[in-house]
Design an enzyme around this catalytic site. Structure first.
Site, PDB file in Angstrom:
ATOM      1  N   SER A  21       0.845  -1.197   0.000  1.00 37.84           N
ATOM      2  CA  SER A  21       0.000   0.000   0.000  1.00 37.84           C
ATOM      3  C   SER A  21       0.883   1.252   0.000  1.00 37.84           C
ATOM      4  CB  SER A  21      -0.874  -0.026   1.256  1.00 37.84           C
ATOM      5  OG  SER A  21      -1.687   1.117   1.292  1.00 37.84           O
ATOM      6  N   GLY A  73      17.861   4.419   1.076  1.00 35.51           N
ATOM      7  CA  GLY A  73      16.513   4.394   1.648  1.00 35.51           C
ATOM      8  C   GLY A  73      15.758   5.659   1.300  1.00 35.51           C
ATOM      9  N   ASN A 135      -4.546  -1.352   8.890  1.00 31.97           N
ATOM     10  CA  ASN A 135      -3.320  -0.556   9.018  1.00 31.97           C
ATOM     11  C   ASN A 135      -3.255   0.083  10.410  1.00 31.97           C
ATOM     12  OD1 ASN A 135      -1.219   1.245   8.850  1.00 31.97           O
ATOM     13  ND2 ASN A 135      -1.864   2.205   6.931  1.00 31.97           N
ATOM     14  N   CYS A 138       1.021   3.240  10.365  1.00 29.33           N
ATOM     15  CA  CYS A 138       1.546   4.440   9.711  1.00 29.33           C
ATOM     16  C   CYS A 138       2.401   5.222  10.716  1.00 29.33           C
ATOM     17  CB  CYS A 138       0.403   5.323   9.183  1.00 29.33           C
ATOM     18  SG  CYS A 138       1.043   6.822   8.393  1.00 29.33           S
ATOM     19  N   ASN A 203       5.790  -1.961   8.280  1.00 23.09           N
ATOM     20  CA  ASN A 203       5.567  -0.704   7.564  1.00 23.09           C
ATOM     21  C   ASN A 203       6.894   0.065   7.531  1.00 23.09           C
ATOM     22  OD1 ASN A 203       4.340   1.806   6.674  1.00 23.09           O
ATOM     23  ND2 ASN A 203       2.417   1.057   7.538  1.00 23.09           N
ATOM     24  N   GLY A 254       9.595  -4.881   3.695  1.00 24.05           N
ATOM     25  CA  GLY A 254      10.638  -3.968   4.145  1.00 24.05           C
ATOM     26  C   GLY A 254      11.906  -4.155   3.349  1.00 24.05           C
ATOM     27  N   GLY A 255      12.177  -3.226   2.427  1.00 23.58           N
ATOM     28  CA  GLY A 255      13.471  -3.183   1.757  1.00 23.58           C
ATOM     29  C   GLY A 255      13.695  -4.178   0.651  1.00 23.58           C
TER      30      GLY A 255
HETATM   31  C1  FMN Z   1       5.445   7.138  -0.084  1.00 22.87           C
HETATM   32  C2  FMN Z   1       4.932   6.015   0.736  1.00 22.87           C
HETATM   33  C3  FMN Z   1       3.582   5.922   1.050  1.00 22.87           C
HETATM   34  C4  FMN Z   1       3.104   4.872   1.827  1.00 22.87           C
HETATM   35  N1  FMN Z   1       1.768   4.793   2.108  1.00 22.87           N
HETATM   36  C5  FMN Z   1       1.283   3.743   2.819  1.00 22.87           C
HETATM   37  C6  FMN Z   1      -0.112   3.593   3.057  1.00 22.87           C
HETATM   38  O1  FMN Z   1      -0.945   4.383   2.636  1.00 22.87           O
HETATM   39  N2  FMN Z   1      -0.506   2.504   3.777  1.00 22.87           N
HETATM   40  C7  FMN Z   1       0.363   1.578   4.266  1.00 22.87           C
HETATM   41  O2  FMN Z   1      -0.054   0.603   4.900  1.00 22.87           O
HETATM   42  N3  FMN Z   1       1.692   1.706   4.046  1.00 22.87           N
HETATM   43  C8  FMN Z   1       2.156   2.751   3.335  1.00 22.87           C
HETATM   44  N4  FMN Z   1       3.504   2.847   3.069  1.00 22.87           N
HETATM   45  C9  FMN Z   1       4.423   1.824   3.609  1.00 22.87           C
HETATM   46  C10 FMN Z   1       4.733   0.741   2.537  1.00 22.87           C
HETATM   47  O3  FMN Z   1       3.576   0.057   2.179  1.00 22.87           O
HETATM   48  C11 FMN Z   1       5.762  -0.266   3.068  1.00 22.87           C
HETATM   49  O4  FMN Z   1       5.203  -0.910   4.185  1.00 22.87           O
HETATM   50  C12 FMN Z   1       7.086   0.364   3.494  1.00 22.87           C
HETATM   51  O5  FMN Z   1       7.476   1.369   2.602  1.00 22.87           O
HETATM   52  C13 FMN Z   1       8.204  -0.663   3.614  1.00 22.87           C
HETATM   53  O6  FMN Z   1       8.403  -1.354   2.401  1.00 22.87           O
HETATM   54  P1  FMN Z   1       9.564  -0.949   1.337  1.00 22.87           P
HETATM   55  O7  FMN Z   1      10.852  -0.947   2.091  1.00 22.87           O
HETATM   56  O8  FMN Z   1       9.467  -1.984   0.254  1.00 22.87           O
HETATM   57  O9  FMN Z   1       9.232   0.411   0.856  1.00 22.87           O
HETATM   58  C14 FMN Z   1       3.999   3.889   2.300  1.00 22.87           C
HETATM   59  C15 FMN Z   1       5.354   3.970   1.963  1.00 22.87           C
HETATM   60  C16 FMN Z   1       5.823   5.002   1.186  1.00 22.87           C
HETATM   61  C17 FMN Z   1       7.285   5.048   0.837  1.00 22.87           C
END
Ligand code: FMN
Length: 393
Positions: A21, A73, A135, A138, A203, A254-255
């Site tokens: 998301s 990151g 969720n 956040c 998250n 995550g990552g």
């Molecule tokens: C710009 C941005 C917006 C995000 N918005 C949401 C959101 O609306 N709801 C949610 O559950 N997580 C949100 N996330 C978190 C991501 O879904 C994810 O859990 C987090 O970025 C870790 O994964 P990654 O390292 O692959 O980015 C957001 C992340 C980013 C970077």
């Protein structure tokens, strides 16, 4: 590919990759684009936030964190969806669903869990979603309302949120937990005991984007969420700890940037893997690159599915006390690889040995009696000439 087909909490997905998301699923069209790029399932931007969190900053929300030229990151200060639930229900869920998309609806947890349940029920009635993800993670909201990661730090709240949503819908319900905590296990166990069908771990991590030293101003005006490659070790710790403590399936998030990252999470016990930042940086086509890597891995390893490796690493994760009792190893060098021994010059390992176990007189000489088995020289050697091994007798 048939071998990547995944049963996640009773929902059959064509592969274990999920669009997390975020911005990349901010509307129905974007969710459809991800589906066209072969993702296994899509989580649109989190639905139905309380009114005061229904609007996000539009004066800059993302800051990439770099080490030298490398992106390690990203900190963002984006909240939830800025579309109303009615808009999602009227138009955008339908657009997202084109082609039979497997949609996981992310529902923002409200202070009153009944409200979370009511919103989930409305979404289920659309007939366009396969499962729910609550969720509670956040990292931005931090006021008295306790919306966001503060909820995700309280086991009782996680329990009540899951109970309320489970009571209102018949589809599988999971909860997305926060890595902004020293121990996720109590929240995971509370959610499991409330009947959660899966857990998403985790998250982005509550953080600060840095200081512009020319002006003294913060690089982003509020605390935000840290995501991308740099957070993988933190999320992996949570995934491993929770995987050992619960039975419900886990979606790791995550990552993840490469197919190897996916395999690592599966070996730590995850069933699916969610991806956000690397898709934000490279576009939806990156799903196909990761899928290709996974398919080739399965072929190479002669595996019928990822089930064979799920949780493989967990039995080998021990306590620090036990690891401290293991026999000491010392640094050893492969002369045919070592640049210093072959032609002199390189002294990288000596600079990072703080125990006096590496000397240059003038060529590299190891002093095993001083080596403390820390492994930093092995890690830093640019040509892989060093390794830790049992001391020679
Ligand atoms: C710009 C941005 C917006 C995000 N918005 C949401 C959101 O609306 N709801 C949610 O559950 N997580 C949100 N996330 C978190 C991501 O879904 C994810 O859990 C987090 O970025 C870790 O994964 P990654 O390292 O692959 O980015 C957001 C992340 C980013 C970077």
């Amino acid at each position: 590919m048939q071998k990547l087909k995944t049963n996640f909490a009773g929902v059959i997905m064509r592969n274990p990759l999920i669009l997390a998301s975020a911005t990349t699923g901010w509307d129905g069209e974007r969710c459809h684009q991800a589906w066209l790029n072969e993702v296994g399932a899509v989580v649109p931007k989190s639905f139905a936030p309380p009114d005061k969190f229904a609007q996000h900053p539009r004066c800059g929300r993302m800051k990439i964190i770099r080490h030298g030229k490398n992106r390690i990151g990203m900190v963002n200060i984006e909240l939830y969806t800025t579309m109303t639930l009615e808009d999602w229900l009227k138009t955008d869920l339908e657009k997202a669903y084109q082609g039979g998309n497997c949609i996981i609806a992310s529902i923002v947890a409200h202070p009153n869990p009944e409200d979370t349940g009511i919103n989930a029920r409305k979404v289920q009635d659309s007939g366009r979603v396969a499962m729910f993800e609550i969720n509670v993670s956040c990292p931005m909201p931090a006021d008295q309302s306790r919306v966001g990661f503060q909820m995700g730090n309280d086991p009782e709240t996680c329990y009540r949120q899951v109970k309320a949503v489970k009571g209102g819908v018949s589809l599988p319900v999971g909860i997305k937990l926060t890595p902004t905590t020293h121990n996720m296990v109590p929240m995971a166990q509370a959610a499991e005991s409330a009947g959660a069908d899966f857990l998403t771990i985790g998250n982005s991590i509550r953080s600060f984007a840095g200081v512009d030293i020319a002006t003294g101003l913060p690089k982003l005006p509020a605390y935000g969420g840290y995501s991308g490659p740099a957070i993988k070790p933190i999320t992996q710790r949570h995934v491993a700890e929770v995987a050992k403590a619960v039975k419900v399936p886990i979606s790791a998030c995550g990552g993840v940037t490469t197919w190897e990252d996916v395999i690592e999470y599966i070996m730590l016990g995850a069933t699916t893997v969610q991806i956000c930042t690397s898709i934000m940086w490279q576009g939806y086509g990156h799903f196909k690159t990761i899928l290709k890597g996974l398919e080739e891995y399965l072929e190479r390893e002669k595996l019928e599915s990822l089930d064979a490796i799920r949780g493989k690493t967990l039995p080998y994760i021990t306590t620090i006390e036990e690891a401290s009792q293991r026999p000491a190893l010392v640094s050893q060098v492969a002369p045919e690889r070592c640049t210093n021994l072959k032609k002199g010059g390189c002294e990288v390992c000596g600079k990072v040995c703080f125990y006096g176990a590496i000397e240059f007189s003038p060529r590299l000489r190891l002093k095993p009696e001083h080596c403390d088995g820390c492994n930093l020289c092995v890690e830093i050697c640019p040509v892989g000439a060093l390794r830790l091994a049992a001391p020679e007798r």
